[in-house]
Design a protein around this motif. Structure first.
Motif, PDB file in Angstrom:
ATOM      1  N   ILE A 187      -8.386  -6.266   0.618  1.00  0.00           N
ATOM      2  CA  ILE A 187      -7.523  -7.140   0.317  1.00  0.00           C
ATOM      3  C   ILE A 187      -6.322  -7.029   1.578  1.00  0.00           C
ATOM      4  O   ILE A 187      -6.231  -6.261   2.144  1.00  0.00           O
ATOM      5  N   PRO A 188      -5.740  -8.292   1.867  1.00  0.00           N
ATOM      6  CA  PRO A 188      -4.433  -8.206   2.794  1.00  0.00           C
ATOM      7  C   PRO A 188      -3.599  -7.452   2.472  1.00  0.00           C
ATOM      8  O   PRO A 188      -3.017  -7.697   1.299  1.00  0.00           O
ATOM      9  N   VAL A 189      -2.863  -6.592   3.207  1.00  0.00           N
ATOM     10  CA  VAL A 189      -1.858  -5.955   2.637  1.00  0.00           C
ATOM     11  C   VAL A 189      -0.568  -6.353   3.586  1.00  0.00           C
ATOM     12  O   VAL A 189      -0.556  -6.681   4.788  1.00  0.00           O
ATOM     13  N   ASP A 190       0.887  -6.575   2.853  1.00  0.00           N
ATOM     14  CA  ASP A 190       1.834  -6.866   3.532  1.00  0.00           C
ATOM     15  C   ASP A 190       2.775  -5.985   3.919  1.00  0.00           C
ATOM     16  O   ASP A 190       3.476  -6.020   4.993  1.00  0.00           O
ATOM     17  N   VAL A 191       2.706  -4.696   3.211  1.00  0.00           N
ATOM     18  CA  VAL A 191       3.787  -3.711   3.314  1.00  0.00           C
ATOM     19  C   VAL A 191       2.929  -2.230   3.163  1.00  0.00           C
ATOM     20  O   VAL A 191       2.385  -2.335   2.110  1.00  0.00           O
ATOM     21  N   TYR A 192       3.219  -1.471   4.435  1.00  0.00           N
ATOM     22  CA  TYR A 192       2.495  -0.375   4.329  1.00  0.00           C
ATOM     23  C   TYR A 192       3.670   0.949   4.035  1.00  0.00           C
ATOM     24  O   TYR A 192       4.805   0.912   4.648  1.00  0.00           O
ATOM     25  N   ALA A 239       0.689  -0.982  -0.026  1.00  0.00           N
ATOM     26  CA  ALA A 239      -0.016  -0.020  -0.124  1.00  0.00           C
ATOM     27  C   ALA A 239       0.784   1.244  -0.038  1.00  0.00           C
ATOM     28  O   ALA A 239       1.594   1.589   0.980  1.00  0.00           O
ATOM     29  N   VAL A 240       0.831   2.151  -0.915  1.00  0.00           N
ATOM     30  CA  VAL A 240       1.728   3.270  -1.299  1.00  0.00           C
ATOM     31  C   VAL A 240       0.876   4.427  -0.934  1.00  0.00           C
ATOM     32  O   VAL A 240      -0.121   4.822  -1.425  1.00  0.00           O
ATOM     33  N   GLY A 241       1.478   5.272  -0.079  1.00  0.00           N
ATOM     34  CA  GLY A 241       0.841   6.370   0.410  1.00  0.00           C
ATOM     35  C   GLY A 241       0.070   6.368   1.663  1.00  0.00           C
ATOM     36  O   GLY A 241      -0.564   4.983   1.977  1.00  0.00           O
ATOM     37  N   ILE A 242      -0.003   7.537   2.379  1.00  0.00           N
ATOM     38  CA  ILE A 242      -0.929   7.313   3.496  1.00  0.00           C
ATOM     39  C   ILE A 242      -2.533   6.989   3.141  1.00  0.00           C
ATOM     40  O   ILE A 242      -2.756   6.509   4.132  1.00  0.00           O
ATOM     41  N   CYS A 243      -2.791   7.412   2.023  1.00  0.00           N
ATOM     42  CA  CYS A 243      -4.184   7.190   1.504  1.00  0.00           C
ATOM     43  C   CYS A 243      -4.658   5.694   1.498  1.00  0.00           C
ATOM     44  O   CYS A 243      -5.719   5.132   2.034  1.00  0.00           O
ATOM     45  N   ALA A 244      -3.559   5.005   0.778  1.00  0.00           N
ATOM     46  CA  ALA A 244      -3.575   3.652   0.791  1.00  0.00           C
ATOM     47  C   ALA A 244      -3.589   2.754   1.894  1.00  0.00           C
ATOM     48  O   ALA A 244      -4.311   1.683   2.127  1.00  0.00           O
ATOM     49  N   CYS A 245      -2.864   3.519   2.891  1.00  0.00           N
ATOM     50  CA  CYS A 245      -2.658   2.928   4.519  1.00  0.00           C
ATOM     51  C   CYS A 245      -4.042   2.990   5.301  1.00  0.00           C
ATOM     52  O   CYS A 245      -4.293   2.133   5.888  1.00  0.00           O
ATOM     53  N   SER A 246      -4.417   4.142   5.313  1.00  0.00           N
ATOM     54  CA  SER A 246      -5.384   4.337   6.312  1.00  0.00           C
ATOM     55  C   SER A 246      -6.841   5.289   5.684  1.00  0.00           C
ATOM     56  O   SER A 246      -7.736   5.514   6.307  1.00  0.00           O
ATOM     57  N   GLY A 247      -6.520   5.676   4.585  1.00  0.00           N
ATOM     58  CA  GLY A 247      -7.366   6.720   3.942  1.00  0.00           C
ATOM     59  C   GLY A 247      -6.982   8.130   4.117  1.00  0.00           C
ATOM     60  O   GLY A 247      -7.441   9.003   3.307  1.00  0.00           O
ATOM     61  N   GLY A 248      -6.025   8.617   5.102  1.00  0.00           N
ATOM     62  CA  GLY A 248      -5.344   9.642   4.920  1.00  0.00           C
ATOM     63  C   GLY A 248      -6.071  11.028   4.895  1.00  0.00           C
ATOM     64  O   GLY A 248      -6.999  10.891   6.031  1.00  0.00           O
ATOM     65  N   ASP A 269      12.040   1.140  -0.971  1.00  0.00           N
ATOM     66  CA  ASP A 269      12.317   0.493   0.142  1.00  0.00           C
ATOM     67  C   ASP A 269      11.082  -0.409   0.647  1.00  0.00           C
ATOM     68  O   ASP A 269      11.418  -1.650   0.849  1.00  0.00           O
ATOM     69  N   GLY A 270       9.962   0.222   0.315  1.00  0.00           N
ATOM     70  CA  GLY A 270       8.690  -0.714   0.508  1.00  0.00           C
ATOM     71  C   GLY A 270       8.754  -1.962  -0.248  1.00  0.00           C
ATOM     72  O   GLY A 270       8.587  -3.173   0.244  1.00  0.00           O
ATOM     73  N   VAL A 271       9.068  -1.727  -1.695  1.00  0.00           N
ATOM     74  CA  VAL A 271       9.000  -3.110  -2.455  1.00  0.00           C
ATOM     75  C   VAL A 271      10.115  -4.011  -2.054  1.00  0.00           C
ATOM     76  O   VAL A 271       9.956  -5.270  -2.124  1.00  0.00           O
ATOM     77  N   VAL A 272      11.243  -3.299  -1.612  1.00  0.00           N
ATOM     78  CA  VAL A 272      12.363  -4.498  -1.092  1.00  0.00           C
ATOM     79  C   VAL A 272      11.838  -4.933   0.166  1.00  0.00           C
ATOM     80  O   VAL A 272      12.086  -6.591   0.082  1.00  0.00           O
TER      81      VAL A 272
END
Lengths: 120, 145, 359
Positions: B106-111, B81-90, B124-127
């Motif tokens: 859907i299940p998220v692995d990296v925020y 999930a990229v960006g704060i909106c994808a994480c929580s709605g921002g 960094d998130g992709v790594v």
């Protein structure tokens, strides 16, 4: 920039569009504003960088004439206002019938009903 | 499956982002950040993708699109999930047409936080996602035995 | 007369970074009708004006779109300042113009890259985005952020820019101009690029007026509705709109290439002429009752901002009409009768910004 907002009746809208089109104006936008018991629509037109705007008060439940026969491009605004504010348009040239914005809430922008002052 | 962790393919979907994160995701691919040097390629096809990058919060309209994309991806798969909106709605969390972060669907692995998320943090998130991908691969192997 | 088929286009499409859906009604390879359906990224952020005060709204407005984010804060603050009757200092006006034009350069370069990408011209895409990073570096050095900068605020700008930094910006402009002149030649001269663009999606001047199209789409057909011509700060910088007559995809592309060069000149003149003094004025109190409409020429065309105050700290209405919103009818019109393989080019040359459109 011209900040004058002329007030007109909602029945005059199609006539206004005809007049504007004949005058060579292009349409700038239609904006809806939430008001108590009614929606306020702002129609803006532009000619040679001079903008003129008209304000229309539309009570809830009123059906108003579409300007799409004159300005076809207005379908984006009219469908938006229909979906968000619940204003109904007649004679629309491209009517999405409420499917322009598909949202979780129905007409989220519609304001509160006017308080009946006569009731005790 | 070792090759997937060495050169993961990415699928990017814009849920209801403001574009800020989208252009940063694209900026990752271009010469200054150039993720291709890690073997990462942006693909348009979910069936070839290992990592799903989602920007923006989800709404009722695109909920099913996101689910469908996720289901079309082959296992093992990772969602970032990229960006704060994808994480929580921002900043849009109070909007009437926003359900919330991507993890509501859907299940998220990296925020990856940020508004907009910087290219460095996206990489960094992709790594980080790669480590999860490897873990998932190993689990799948275990299960097969 | 072939069989009619409906081909769905989007929302997740390799040529588009953003979700828009088109139902293309085809007769053999020709598109007969296209019906756009939007709403994938509708958030309803204008409604936040009821719970956020007018200063907080600046930051919400910036997030209407991440590409033209500065343009949105510029237009919104302009409208609020008009409503509150605030005259911002001249230095702030110039700083806003410099940032606005830098945003235009980065937006146009971004678009040229996306166009090249959609054509499959990958190296050109990479070059455009490489040049664009120079603009983002300037943004980062001044404001600390790359895309959403929060530089504008009601009453002026958030911080001053030192003369040394401004000189550096002028230097960067020179570098970018040199590169854009080289890369722009590819768009201008390359056969494969021209084959995809010349004569495609022609819109006449009259059609532009009928469809109310704005921005480079209108200017590519020779219709001048550039808001900058009436803005005093731009007038002082000697602004002249760039117009072309062909009205096809190529013209729209060339307008944008030329506008990058023009923006560079505007920035350099602005840096030369920038007055000294304050960069913002203090703003206090609630917004007065009343309304104000304001227009700004964004990279994609004319943006319309309308605010209505009710005497509290919250605006009762903050409306933004974005350029893509009104270019969609023009897009639908050009799609009628085009070949299926040209659809991506036509969609791209109006420079669609869906998150703007749906807010």
């Amino acid at each position: 920039m011209n900040q004058e907002f002329k007030e007109i009746e909602y029945s005059e809208i199609p006539a206004l569009a005809k007049r504007m089109l004949a005058g060579g104006y292009r349409m700038v936008q239609i904006c809806g504003v939430t008001k108590e018991g009614e929606n306020e629509l702002v129609y803006s037109f532009d000619k040679d960088h001079e903008m003129v705007s008209y304000k229309v008060h539309v009570p809830f439940g009123t059906t108003i004439g579409s300007i799409t026969p004159e300005y076809w491009a207005a379908f984006v605004y009219e469908n938006e206002i229909h979906d968000l504010f619940g204003v109904e348009f007649t004679d629309s040239k491209l009517d999405y019938k409420g499917n322009f914005f598909r949202m979780s809430v129905k007409t989220p922008w519609k304001g509160a009903e006017k308080k009946d002052e006569g009731a005790a | 499956m070792a090759y997937t962790t060495k050169s993961p393919w990415i699928l990017h979907y814009d849920a209801s982002s403001c574009n800020g994160c989208d252009i940063e995701v694209l900026a990752c691919l271009t010469p200054l950040y150039d993720v291709e040097r890690f073997g990462i390629i942006n693909t348009g096809d979910p069936k070839q993708a290992d990592i799903l990058l989602i920007t923006g919060a989800v709404n009722d309209q695109n909920k099913n699109v996101v689910k469908q994309l996720y289901e079309q991806m082959p296992d093992p798969k990772v969602v970032v999930a990229v960006g704060i909106c994808a994480c929580s709605g921002g900043v849009f969390r109070d909007c009437y047409n926003i359900l919330g972060g991507v993890d509501t669907v859907i299940p998220v692995d990296v925020y990856v936080p940020g508004c907009a998320a910087r290219p460095e943090s996206i990489i960094d998130g992709v790594v980080k996602g790669l480590a999860v991908l490897e873990e998932k691969t190993n689990k799948m192997k275990e299960a097969k035995r | 007369m072939g069989k009619r088929t409906i081909v769905p286009f989007g929302p997740q499409h390799p040529a588009l970074p953003e979700p828009i859906h088109l139902d293309l009604e085809l007769e053999d390879e020709k598109v007969v009708r296209a019906i756009p359906s939007i709403g994938y990224v509708h958030r309803g952020l204008e409604k936040l004006a009821e719970t956020r005060d007018y200063e907080q709204m600046t930051y919400v407005m910036e997030r209407v779109c991440g590409i033209c984010s500065f343009g949105h804060s510029y237009g919104y603050t302009g409208a609020v300042e008009g409503l509150m009757d605030i005259e911002i200092p001249d230095r702030a006006k110039y700083l806003r113009v410099i940032f606005h034009e830098l945003s235009r350069v980065h937006s146009h370069l971004l678009w040229l890259g996306l166009l090249a990408d959609a054509m499959g011209f990958d190296s050109l895409f990479m070059h455009c985005w490489r040049i664009r990073e120079k603009v983002l570096d300037v943004f980062e050095e001044i404001t600390g952020a790359r895309v959403i900068m929060s530089f504008c605020k009601v009453g002026g700008v958030r911080k001053d820019v030192t003369p040394e930094m401004l000189n550096k910006v002028a230097g960067v402009c020179n570098e970018i101009e040199e590169e854009v002149r080289k890369t722009g030649m590819v768009f201008m001269k390359d056969t494969s690029v021209k084959n995809r663009l010349v004569g495609k999606g022609v819109l006449s001047k009259q059609e532009i007026i009928d469809l109310s199209a704005v921005g480079p789409v209108a200017r590519g057909s020779g219709f001048d509705n550039d808001v900058r011509t009436t803005e005093p700060t731009y007038k002082a910088l000697g602004f002249e709109p760039i117009l072309r007559d062909e009205g096809d995809c190529y013209a729209r592309c060339m307008v944008r290439v030329d506008e990058i060069i023009q923006s560079m000149n505007l920035i350099r003149t602005a840096i030369k002429d920038i007055p000294t003094g304050d960069f913002c004025v203090p703003v206090k109190g609630p917004v007065p009752v009343g309304d104000f409409a304001y227009r700004v020429e964004q990279p994609r065309g004319e943006g319309f901002y309308y605010v209505q105050g009710n005497g509290t700290k919250n605006l009762s209405r903050a409306r933004v009409r974005t350029p893509t919103n009104i270019n969609i009818p023009a897009l639908v019109k050009t799609l009628q009768g085009c070949d299926l393989q040209d659809v991506t080019m036509l969609v791209l040359t109006i420079d669609p910004c869906i998150s703007c459109t749906e807010r």
